[in-house]
Write a protein that holds these residues in place. Structure first.
Motif, PDB file in Angstrom:
ATOM      1  N   MET A 270     147.481 172.247  30.155  1.00 44.57           N
ATOM      2  CA  MET A 270     146.810 173.328  29.421  1.00 44.57           C
ATOM      3  C   MET A 270     145.413 173.608  29.977  1.00 44.57           C
ATOM      4  N   SER A 271     144.749 172.579  30.466  1.00 40.38           N
ATOM      5  CA  SER A 271     143.385 172.767  30.988  1.00 40.38           C
ATOM      6  C   SER A 271     143.365 173.627  32.238  1.00 40.38           C
ATOM      7  N   LYS A 272     144.519 173.727  32.917  1.00 37.71           N
ATOM      8  CA  LYS A 272     144.609 174.523  34.142  1.00 37.71           C
ATOM      9  C   LYS A 272     145.224 175.901  33.906  1.00 37.71           C
ATOM     10  N   ALA A 273     145.688 176.145  32.688  1.00 39.30           N
ATOM     11  CA  ALA A 273     146.408 177.384  32.395  1.00 39.30           C
ATOM     12  C   ALA A 273     145.449 178.473  31.917  1.00 39.30           C
ATOM     13  N   SER A 274     145.769 179.699  32.297  1.00 36.51           N
ATOM     14  CA  SER A 274     144.970 180.822  31.810  1.00 36.51           C
ATOM     15  C   SER A 274     145.379 181.143  30.380  1.00 36.51           C
ATOM     16  N   PRO A 275     144.542 181.869  29.629  1.00 35.69           N
ATOM     17  CA  PRO A 275     144.894 182.206  28.243  1.00 35.69           C
ATOM     18  C   PRO A 275     146.166 183.042  28.121  1.00 35.69           C
ATOM     19  N   LYS A 276     146.601 183.683  29.206  1.00 30.19           N
ATOM     20  CA  LYS A 276     147.802 184.522  29.155  1.00 30.19           C
ATOM     21  C   LYS A 276     149.079 183.750  29.471  1.00 30.19           C
ATOM     22  N   GLU A 277     148.953 182.533  29.952  1.00 28.94           N
ATOM     23  CA  GLU A 277     150.121 181.755  30.371  1.00 28.94           C
ATOM     24  C   GLU A 277     150.868 181.151  29.189  1.00 28.94           C
ATOM     25  N   TRP A 278     152.172 180.898  29.433  1.00 35.62           N
ATOM     26  CA  TRP A 278     153.005 180.149  28.494  1.00 35.62           C
ATOM     27  C   TRP A 278     153.270 178.782  29.106  1.00 35.62           C
ATOM     28  N   VAL A 279     152.793 177.760  28.448  1.00 33.66           N
ATOM     29  CA  VAL A 279     153.041 176.383  28.879  1.00 33.66           C
ATOM     30  C   VAL A 279     154.218 175.853  28.062  1.00 33.66           C
ATOM     31  N   ILE A 280     155.238 175.383  28.763  1.00 38.16           N
ATOM     32  CA  ILE A 280     156.477 174.959  28.104  1.00 38.16           C
ATOM     33  C   ILE A 280     156.788 173.518  28.482  1.00 38.16           C
ATOM     34  N   ALA A 281     156.981 172.686  27.478  1.00 39.05           N
ATOM     35  CA  ALA A 281     157.392 171.298  27.682  1.00 39.05           C
ATOM     36  C   ALA A 281     158.777 171.116  27.076  1.00 39.05           C
ATOM     37  N   ILE A 282     159.620 170.325  27.724  1.00 38.25           N
ATOM     38  CA  ILE A 282     161.019 170.183  27.314  1.00 38.25           C
ATOM     39  C   ILE A 282     161.400 168.704  27.255  1.00 38.25           C
ATOM     40  N   GLY A 283     162.116 168.326  26.185  1.00 40.06           N
ATOM     41  CA  GLY A 283     162.690 166.989  26.114  1.00 40.06           C
ATOM     42  C   GLY A 283     162.007 166.024  25.166  1.00 40.06           C
ATOM     43  N   LEU A 284     161.133 166.515  24.286  1.00 42.87           N
ATOM     44  CA  LEU A 284     160.420 165.632  23.358  1.00 42.87           C
ATOM     45  C   LEU A 284     161.402 164.843  22.482  1.00 42.87           C
ATOM     46  N   ASN A 285     161.195 163.538  22.407  1.00 45.89           N
ATOM     47  CA  ASN A 285     161.984 162.687  21.510  1.00 45.89           C
ATOM     48  C   ASN A 285     161.040 161.738  20.789  1.00 45.89           C
ATOM     49  N   GLU A 286     160.652 162.129  19.592  1.00 46.65           N
ATOM     50  CA  GLU A 286     159.683 161.341  18.834  1.00 46.65           C
ATOM     51  C   GLU A 286     160.231 159.980  18.413  1.00 46.65           C
ATOM     52  N   ASN A 287     161.543 159.809  18.479  1.00 47.10           N
ATOM     53  CA  ASN A 287     162.117 158.508  18.122  1.00 47.10           C
ATOM     54  C   ASN A 287     161.775 157.426  19.145  1.00 47.10           C
ATOM     55  N   GLN A 288     161.249 157.843  20.294  1.00 43.04           N
ATOM     56  CA  GLN A 288     160.791 156.881  21.290  1.00 43.04           C
ATOM     57  C   GLN A 288     159.359 156.412  21.010  1.00 43.04           C
ATOM     58  N   PHE A 289     158.688 157.081  20.047  1.00 50.03           N
ATOM     59  CA  PHE A 289     157.319 156.703  19.699  1.00 50.03           C
ATOM     60  C   PHE A 289     157.345 155.500  18.754  1.00 50.03           C
ATOM     61  N   GLU A 290     156.276 154.707  18.781  1.00 51.49           N
ATOM     62  CA  GLU A 290     156.175 153.589  17.839  1.00 51.49           C
ATOM     63  C   GLU A 290     156.202 154.103  16.404  1.00 51.49           C
ATOM     64  N   GLU A 291     155.492 155.224  16.172  1.00 49.53           N
ATOM     65  CA  GLU A 291     155.561 155.921  14.888  1.00 49.53           C
ATOM     66  C   GLU A 291     156.134 157.301  15.159  1.00 49.53           C
ATOM     67  N   PRO A 292     157.361 157.583  14.704  1.00 48.48           N
ATOM     68  CA  PRO A 292     158.047 158.827  15.100  1.00 48.48           C
ATOM     69  C   PRO A 292     157.525 160.072  14.371  1.00 48.48           C
ATOM     70  N   ILE A 293     156.348 160.528  14.772  1.00 49.31           N
ATOM     71  CA  ILE A 293     155.773 161.730  14.165  1.00 49.31           C
ATOM     72  C   ILE A 293     155.382 162.722  15.247  1.00 49.31           C
ATOM     73  N   PHE A 294     155.426 164.015  14.896  1.00 48.25           N
ATOM     74  CA  PHE A 294     155.039 165.077  15.818  1.00 48.25           C
ATOM     75  C   PHE A 294     153.518 165.273  15.789  1.00 48.25           C
ATOM     76  N   PRO A 295     152.966 165.848  16.857  1.00 46.14           N
ATOM     77  CA  PRO A 295     151.569 166.279  16.794  1.00 46.14           C
ATOM     78  C   PRO A 295     151.401 167.334  15.702  1.00 46.14           C
ATOM     79  N   THR A 296     150.219 167.386  15.112  1.00 47.93           N
ATOM     80  CA  THR A 296     149.936 168.411  14.115  1.00 47.93           C
ATOM     81  C   THR A 296     149.629 169.730  14.814  1.00 47.93           C
TER      82      THR A 296
END
Length: 521
Positions: A94-120
Motif C-alpha cells: 500500500m505504501s507504494k500504491a497510488s491513491p487510484k490503484e486497487w491493491v488486492i490480496a488473495i488467500g487469507l485464512n485467519e484460522n492459521q492465526f494464533e487468534e483467528p480474527i480479521f483486521p478491523t
C-alpha cells in the motif's frame, strides 16, 4: 504422421495396474496401444519417454482459471500466520500504491492465526490511500477498506443483499462482505479490462500445464464484465493456441445472455452446465446446515436462493437441454437441491453435478445414489481447515465431512478438482490428500480416515472421473484406441513411490493432442 510413444511405464487407467509398452498417436488421437514390436512398423517417428511414467492427461474438474491467474498476479497471503504479518505485508504494498490503484490480496485464512480474527476496518484504512480488497481463502468473504466500500456505494445504511451479508457491528461497517454482498465491490472494480483478463489467463494456463494438467472445468463468466469479455479471452488465448482444454460452466445470472452469444464448442473450449450457488462456505459460517453451528448456536448458515428460485433456474436449464452444476457445501443445501433435481431430472444419459458436497449423512448418500448426479470433489479440502471445521460442526456431524470413499462405494461418478485459487491446482497434492486424508508432511491416520481411497481411485478422479462427469468417458480419461492423445508424464510412479514422496513428484512433460505443451527442462 504417426508417432510412437515408448521407453517408460505407460498406465492406461482402464483397470488397476494395467500398463502397455507403447502408444501410437496420429493427429491428436491414440491409434493403437501394444508392444513396440507390433507398433513400430506403423510409426514415422518415436518419442522416447526416457524412463518416465505416462498417464492419461490429468484434468482439474473444478477451478476458476481466470481467478487463479489473478492470484498469480496479485498478493498471495495464503501462507501468512498472524494478523500482524498480514498488515505488515499489506502496508509494504500500500505504501507504494497510488491513491487510484486497487491493491488486492488473495488467500487469507485467519484460522492459521494464533487468534483467528480479521483486521478491523480502522486497521485497513490506516494502511494507505489506495483501494484495498482482501479475499479470504474460501472466496466467499472479502475484507474491503472504507475507500473500496465507498466506491461501491456501501454505507452504514446499506442493507444486506439477497444471498449475502454486509457485516455490521452496532450499525457500523466492519469491512467484511460475505457471499453475494462481496460482488457489490468485486464486480465493479474498474481494472477488469480485456487486457487484464487475458494476462491472468495466460499466467494461469502456463502454471496449470506445469502441474501436468491438460485441461480444466472452469466457472468465470459472471465476474469479469459482460460474459462476452471472458469468452473472447478464452477464444483468443486457449482456443487459438490449442494447448489446453477448457470446459466452461455458465453462471445462472448470465445463462440466457451466454446462450445468445456464439457458444460454438471445440475440443479446446466447451460450454457446459448452468452453475448455481446454493449456499456459502464453512469459513464464514454461511454453508447452509440443518442444525446450527456448534460454535454459533443461533446460526444455521445461509441459503442463497429459495426453493422456488432454484426450481425456476433448473427449469430454465432444462428448457435448453442443459444440465445443472451446483455449489452445495452444507447438508441443508445438498438436501434442498436434490429435492429439486428429483422433481426436474435432466435428459436421459445426462448427469447433473453437485460441487463440493461437503457434509453428508446416510440419507443424503442414499438419495445421491438414486439420482443421475455426479460429484465434483476437492480432496484438498480435507487439509488446511479441517480442525476449524470440526469445531464448527462437532464430532458427530464431521463423520460426514468431505466424503470420498462413501461416494465411490455407492457407485457415484466422482471427479477431482482443486477449486483454485482456493487450493493449489497441483493434482498430485489432491491425489495425496485423497489417499492419506493428511496435510503434506503430517504422519497420522488421516482426518476421518474411513473416507480414504486407493491410489488408483485417486488418480481416476483426475482422469476417468473428470471425463465421465462431462459425458466424455468414451474419448478422454484413458490411454486406449480412439481416445485423445492427452498425457501427463511424470518422473516417478504414483503407484509405487513412497507415499510421503507422492506430492513432490516432478512433471516431465504435459501433452495435449499429441503435442508437448510443457516440458520440464
Amino acid at each position: 504422421m504417426a508417432t510412437l510413444w515408448t521407453g517408460g511405464k505407460i498406465y492406461t487407467m482402464a483397470q488397476v495396474g494395467e500398463t502397455v509398452e507403447a502408444v501410437l498417436e496420429e493427429d491428436g488421437k491414440i491409434v493403437a496401444t501394444g508392444s513396440v514390436e507390433s507398433l513400430s512398423p506403423l510409426a514415422t517417428s518415436t518419442r522416447h519417454l526416457q524412463g518416465n511414467v505416462m498417464y492419461p492427461g490429468f484434468v482439474d474438474s473444478h477451478l476458476h482459471i481466470i481467478g487463479y491467474g489473478e492470484k498469480l498476479k496479485h498478493i498471495d497471503v495464503s501462507a501468512i500466520t498472524s494478523k500482524e504479518a498480514l498488515l505488515e505485508k499489506l502496508q509494504e504494498r500500500m505504501s507504494k500504491a497510488s491513491p487510484k490503484e486497487w491493491v488486492i490480496a488473495i488467500g487469507l485464512n485467519e484460522n492459521q492465526f494464533e487468534e483467528p480474527i480479521f483486521p478491523t476496518l480502522a486497521e485497513l484504512d490506516a494502511l494507505g490511500e489506495a483501494y484495498l480488497i482482501i479475499k479470504r481463502s474460501c472466496h466467499h468473504l472479502i475484507l474491503a477498506n472504507s475507500k473500496a466500500l465507498a466506491f461501491a456505494g456501501i454505507t452504514n445504511a446499506t442493507p444486506s443483499p439477497e444471498g449475502g451479508i454486509v457485516e455490521k457491528i452496532d450499525g457500523q461497517l466492519t469491512g467484511v462482505l460475505k457471499d453475494a454482498a462481496l460482488y457489490l465491490v468485486v464486480n465493479q472494480m474498474p481494472h477488469i479490462t480485456p487486457a487484464y483478463i487475458e494476462d491472468a489467463l495466460v499466467k494461469a494456463v502456463a502454471s496449470l500445464q506445469a502441474y501436468g494438467l491438460v485441461g480444466g472445468h472452469s466457472e468465470d463468466l459472471s465476474y469479469y464484465g459482460p460474459p462476452s469479455q471472458p469468452i473472447q479471452a478464452y477464444r483468443k488465448i486457449v482456443e487459438s493456441q490449442q494447448s489446453f482444454k477448457v470446459h466452461l460452466l455458465q453462471h445462472h445470472t448470465v445463462f440466457k445472455e451466454v446462450e445468445k452469444l456464439d457458444t460454438t464448442s471445440s475440443p479446446f473450449l466447451e460450454f457446459g452446465a448452468m452453475k448455481i450457488f446454493i449456499d456459502g462456505a464453512f469459513g464464514g459460517r454461511t454453508a447452509a446446515l440443518r442444525q446450527p453451528y456448534n460454535d454459533d448456536p443461533d446460526n444455521t448458515g445461509m441459503l442463497i436462493h429459495t426453493t422456488e428460485q432454484l426450481t425456476k433456474y433448473v427449469q430454465l436449464a432444462r428448457q435448453y437441454g442443459q444440465t445443472v452444476a451446483v455449489h452445495a457445501i452444507g447438508d441443508l443445501a445438498i438436501e434442498l437441491i436434490l429435492d429439486v433435481f428429483t422433481a426436474y431430472p435432466p435428459q436421459a444419459g445426462q448427469l447433473d453435478r453437485v460441487i463440493h458436497c461437503s457434509l453428508v449423512d446416510e440419507g443424503i448418500l442414499t438419495k445421491l445414489a438414486e439420482l443421475p448426479v455426479a460429484i465434483d470433489m476437492q480432496p484438498q479440502f480435507v487439509q488446511g481447515e479441517y480442525d476449524a471445521e470440526l469445531l464448527k460442526l462437532g464430532e458427530e456431524r464431521a463423520q460426514g465431512l468431505h466424503p470420498l470413499k462413501s461416494l465411490l462405494d455407492r457407485g457415484l461418478v466422482v471427479a477431482g478438482g482443486s477449486d483454485a485459487p482456493i487450493e493449489v491446482p497441483n493434482p498430485l497434492i489432491g491425489i495425496y490428500a485423497a489417499v492419506t486424508r493428511c496435510n503434506v508432511g503430517e504422519k497420522h491416520d488421516g482426518y476421518n480416515p474411513k473416507e480414504k481411497i486407493s491410489r488408483f481411485e485417486a488418480v481416476h478422479l483426475y482422469t476417468g472421473g473428470a471425463a465421465e462427469i462431462i459425458g466424455q468417458q468414451h474419448s478422454r480419461g484413458k490411454i486406449a484406441e480412439g481416445y485423445t492423445a492427452d498425457f501427463t508424464i511424470l518422473k516417478e510412479d504414483i503407484f509405487t513411490v513412497a507415499i510421503e514422496q507422492l506430492p513432490h513428484i516432478e512433471v516431465f512433460c504435459t501433452v495435449v493432442d499429441g503435442k508437448i505443451v510443457y516440458e520440464n527442462r
